[in-house]
Design an enzyme around this catalytic site. Structure first.
Site, mmCIF file in Angstrom:
data_model
loop_
_atom_site.group_PDB
_atom_site.id
_atom_site.type_symbol
_atom_site.label_atom_id
_atom_site.label_comp_id
_atom_site.label_asym_id
_atom_site.label_seq_id
_atom_site.Cartn_x
_atom_site.Cartn_y
_atom_site.Cartn_z
ATOM 1 N N SER A 1 85.547 12.885 45.664
ATOM 2 C CA SER A 1 86.285 11.805 45.319
ATOM 3 C C SER A 1 86.346 10.878 46.598
ATOM 4 C CB SER A 1 87.718 12.171 45.109
ATOM 5 O OG SER A 1 88.337 11.147 44.635
ATOM 6 N N ASP A 2 86.147 9.306 46.343
ATOM 7 C CA ASP A 2 86.676 8.371 47.137
ATOM 8 C C ASP A 2 88.078 8.342 47.341
ATOM 9 O OD1 ASP A 2 84.168 7.420 47.889
ATOM 10 O OD2 ASP A 2 84.506 5.587 46.734
ATOM 11 N N LYS A 3 88.418 8.004 48.617
ATOM 12 C CA LYS A 3 90.036 7.780 48.663
ATOM 13 C C LYS A 3 90.296 6.746 48.239
ATOM 14 C CE LYS A 3 91.199 6.273 52.826
ATOM 15 N NZ LYS A 3 91.953 5.233 52.453
#
Length: 924
Positions: free
Chosen positions: A359-361
């Site tokens: 996941s991207d932050k």
């Protein structure tokens, strides 16, 4: 796992040096020339910083060498060819096509037509749903500007960007997209939005100074004198020398990665392929067995061959593909209601197999909205003011805290948009303006007139403005920026009473220490200073100022993320956060959202660490890694490949152009609907309309439920099919007349492939599925436990039906009553069998009757059966006769045995799984 079971396993044998050419970084030109001075770049490209290229023959030669400045998409396969390939690429479809041909050759025209229609419907629905003619590459091309402001031989004009060559001189201003990778030679308050390339939302300040760094691999967002193709000028203007065109740009690197990546088959597609092969082997085995038995009995071999082929074809559940397609399509509709738009049908079930989520932050785990949540002034000492959402802090206003907030208000470029009803601009500026309301303060910029401004730059690391309230002689200076840069310009500080006090070395040390403390919790720190007077724009900037204090801000985690991550971890899903931020910021955010970081030495890897590893080493390191920091698009692709090489089924989230290659390569690419670029959305398999990580949890729960539903209706179909086939085979073996006629067999086939079977595909998702571990990539649909259920049900159905048939038949002559009893017995068995296959372990008492489609379809099937034996018109078609109430009760009691036995099996399984000595069985 064998090599052929995991299509990615061969990645483990290579090193990082053997990566496909398309994955090599094409940003070498910008990496090289960002360290050159302006004069060196001009000399290298033999151009002119004012006139541009002047030699027309040289321009023609450069175009012949470098080609046009545009991305070339390979000519695509025609729609018709892709449609045809859908028929022969699936083993189960091939098996059904063979069944249709055999049925036609044996004059079973009705069967041939029905099977052909089923195949056509399945293939067409799947093709229409999944066909995407490389729209991700088309979307990427749209980011390349069509025109450029070009200077050649001293003449400036607007030309097609495709005509640019290395060495050309171009200029750009607010609203322009950079037409190629350029080395900036002049910049005036220039800032460029590189979010579609780097994923970072804040515009990057640009200048013409060479980058001074010992780092051999300077990150893209740190090359402050480079403008990248397709990025957007947000402020100021500038000029640059073209250093890379088309595929020799940063965008070109992404484009080549996208072109080289093939979407892997989903686990469901692989399982259906295996199922098709298994059913083929089963069918050929049945043909051989029945044929041999008949020949040994002295029957003509040609006759036996025809009979065996007919029943082998009848045994194949031709409705299976269409039921799978309908089930997946209904899953797509249900997910859409939960704000997850799925673009490929098989991806619905793949979600249930995901065991790693990358996941991207920003914007996924966090809210993508900067918020001020800490305030500190010198007199607070070791304490600080913690600012919570929805609270009022007017009581905390003192002269020193007021000065911090007023300074942040004045040295601020955020603007309110009446059209969008919100502030627009730099996220940190917006956060400061929005924090004023919590202190009952108003935006006072309208009362001030700005005279001078020193814009923030990567070299100065501060911003300063000079304003007045109508009297220029009473000008004021407001400064914000990095603490060390602001402290250099301060000699005093404001105490709690608002009195300017000498700034000692001890106070400087404490200020820096507090900034480090706040930064260690993942906050972005800004410091503020104030003074009366003015400054020279061309001088060294303001000095001898009064230090006000600090504000700490961050992009807070989404409220529901922590709970979702906990549920994922319980379900055996490994969460990995990938970000371009520093390691310390990444670790702080990871802890805030509930990720387990036991030892940051092993749990955190940087982009440099990935570069130093082979694919095999990275695959091993990922086992304990939960955070990747300072990553690039190439790193994201390497991470996905390493995970897939281990056999993991990977979901990757992203929103920028830089994420597109990894989104396409991942088993499930998940793009953000609100903040995501068109390129990311087209490359992804699923789009989250609310950009919320927690939505993925609902989607995975739905995907897991769909797989178990597929197993359930497959259990029903195969047990019915095998029971019917076994009934005929045993009758043949014992030299008995056929117990069912053609119309009765057709009715059984309708039940097997029709509404009752389809209703099992829409069984409500059991929330307990999230406690089960994800399926492995090479797991079959027909597991040992599924086969056990099929054999159990089909055995009971055959025994019960054969008992009725043998009991009714007299003198080896088959009467209408005999076939009616046998026929009705089989159908009642089938209905009870459908009831048992609704769930693999829960009883009907736990499930209830919440599947409306199942209730109606079973009721309709029973009414249809009663119509077949009591309505005269249908009696003549099915060759039946009325049965007494006693007969019906007898058949109901007998046929319910398949349900009773399975309920006892489920009770045993539940007690066994609940036993503390056996552990919880996760397998189906």
């Amino acid at each position: 796992m064998t090599a052929n079971e995991n299509p990615f396993e061969n990645e483990l044998t290579g090193s990082s040096e053997s990566a496909p050419p398309a994955l090599e970084s094409k940003t070498g030109e910008s990496l090289k020339y960002c360290k050159y001075t302006v004069d060196q770049v001009i000399e290298e490209f033999q151009t002119d910083g004012l006139k541009g290229l002047c030699n027309s023959q040289d321009i023609v030669y450069r175009r012949s060498v470098h080609g046009p400045n545009e991305m070339e998409v390979e000519e695509e396969e025609s729609l018709f060819s892709k449609f045809l390939s859908s028929f022969y690429s699936d083993p189960l479809i091939l098996l059904l096509m063979g069944s249709a041909v055999i049925s036609f050759l044996m004059s079973n025209i009705d069967d041939a037509i029905s099977i052909t229609m089923a195949i056509t419907i399945v293939v067409t629905v799947g093709f229409v749903q999944e066909y995407r003619s490389e729209k991700s590459l088309e979307a990427l091309n749209k980011l390349v500007p069509a025109e450029a402001h070009l200077t050649r031989n001293g003449n400036t004009e607007t030309v097609l960007a495709a005509n640019l060559v290395p060495g050309d001189l171009v200029d750009f201003s607010v609203g322009d997209r950079i037409p190629a990778d350029v080395r900036i030679i002049h910049a005036s308050h220039l800032s460029i939005d590189e979010s579609n390339l780097t994923g970072e939302n804040e515009p990057v300040s640009k200048d013409s100074k060479p980058v001074e760094s010992d780092d051999p691999n300077i990150p893209l967002n740190s090359r402050s004198c480079i403008g990248y193709m397709g990025t957007l000028v947000r402020d100021g203007n500038g000029k640059g020398i073209v250093i890379g065109t088309a595929k020799n740009t940063a965008f070109g690197s992404v484009f080549e990665m996208m072109s080289s990546i093939e979407k892997p088959k989903t686990p469901l597609q692989q399982a259906m392929d295996k199922l098709g092969k298994d059913l083929s082997a089963f069918s050929f085995g049945i043909i051989g067995l029945i044929c041999l038995v008949g020949v040994f009995q002295g029957r003509p071999w040609l006759e036996m061959f025809q009979i065996s082929v007919f029943w082998a074809v009848a045994a194949i559940p031709e409705g299976l593909p269409i039921i799978v397609t309908v089930t997946l399509a209904l899953g797509v509709l249900r997910m859409a209601k939960q704000r997850a738009i799925v673009k490929r049908l098989p991806s619905v079930e793949t979600l249930g197999s995901v065991n790693v989520i990358c996941s991207d932050k920003t914007g996924t785990l966090t809210q993508n909205h900067m918020t001020v949540n800490r305030l500190w002034t010198v007199d607070m000492g070791d304490e600080f003011l913690k600012i919570e959402q929805g609270e009022s802090y007017a009581n905390y206003l003192k002269p020193d805290t007021l000065k911090v907030l007023q300074t942040g208000n004045i040295v601020n470029n955020a603007k309110y948009s009446n059209e969008k009803e919100k502030y627009l601009g730099n996220p940190t500026d917006i956060a400061i303006i929005e924090s004023l309301e919590k202190f009952d303060l108003q935006d006072i910029r309208a009362t001030k007139e700005r005279m001078l401004e020193i814009p923030f730059s990567s070299s100065k690391k501060y911003q300063a403005v000079s304003v007045h309230s109508g009297d220029k002689s009473k000008s004021e200076i407001f400064v914000k920026g990095a603490l060390n840069k602001v402290l250099e310009r301060c000699s005093r500080y404001y105490n709690a009473e608002g009195i300017a006090t000498p700034l000692t070395d001890e106070i400087r040390r404490k200020s820096l220490q507090m900034a480090d403390t706040l930064a260690s919790s993942g906050l972005r720190i800004l410091s503020f200073a104030y003074d009366k007077g003015n400054f020279e724009e061309t001088g060294d900037g303001p000095s001898d100022m009064i230090f006000c204090g600090l504000l700490g801000m961050n992009d807070p985690p989404r409220p529901s993320v922590s709970k979702s991550i906990l549920k994922f971890m319980r379900g055996g899903v490994h969460i990995i956060m990938i970000t371009g931020d520093s390691e310390s910021t990444a670790v702080a955010v990871a802890k805030q959202v509930g990720m387990v970081i036991d030892n940051s030495k092993y749990a955190v890897l940087s982009g440099d660490d990935i570069d130093a590893m082979s694919t095999e080493q990275l695959s091993q390191a990922i086992s304990h890694c939960s955070v990747f920091a300072r990553t690039t698009p190439k790193h994201k692709v390497s991470i996905v490949r390493a995970l897939q090489a281990r056999g993991d089924i990977v979901a990757m989230t992203g929103d920028g152009v830089n994420d597109a290659p990894a989104l396409k390569l991942a088993d499930i690419g998940i793009a953000m609907g609100n903040m995501g670029t068109d390129v990311a959305k087209e490359a992804a398999d699923m789009v989250l309309t609310d950009d919320d990580f927690s939505t993925i949890l609902s989607a995975i729960q739905e995907g897991k439920g769909i797989f178990y539903n597929i197993q359930n209706f497959l259990t029903f179909q195969l047990s019915t099919s095998i029971a019917a086939l076994s009934l005929i085979a045993l009758s043949t073996a014992f030299n008995l007349p056929n117990p069912l006629n053609a119309m009765q067999i057709l009715w059984i086939n309708i039940i097997m492939d029709g509404p009752p079977a389809q209703s099992l595909g829409v069984e409500p998702v059991d929330k307990a599925v999230m406690n089960k571990p994800p399926r492995k990539r090479n797991d079959k649909i027909l597991t040992g436990k599924v086969i056990q259920r099929v054999v159990q049900s089909s055995f009971i159905i055959v025994c019960g039906t054969l008992y009725v048939y043998m009991h009714e038949i007299k003198d080896n002559e088959v009467t209408a009553r005999d076939t009616t009893m046998t026929f009705t017995c089989f159908v009642f068995f089938d209905m009870f069998n459908a009831l048992t296959t609704r769930h693999h372990s829960k009883s009907i008492a736990e499930l209830g009757w919440n599947n409306t489609m199942f209730n109606f379809s079973v009721a309709a099937s029973i009414l249809g059966q009663l119509g077949a034996i009591y309505i005269p018109f249908l009696q003549s078609i099915f060759q039946t006769e009325p049965l007494s109430l006693k007969d019906l009760v007898h058949l109901l009691l007998l046929s319910s045995s398949v349900w009773i036995v399975d309920e006892l099996r489920k009770l045993y399984v539940r007690r066994r799984d609940a036993s503390p000595y056996n552990g919880y069985s996760m397998a189906v």
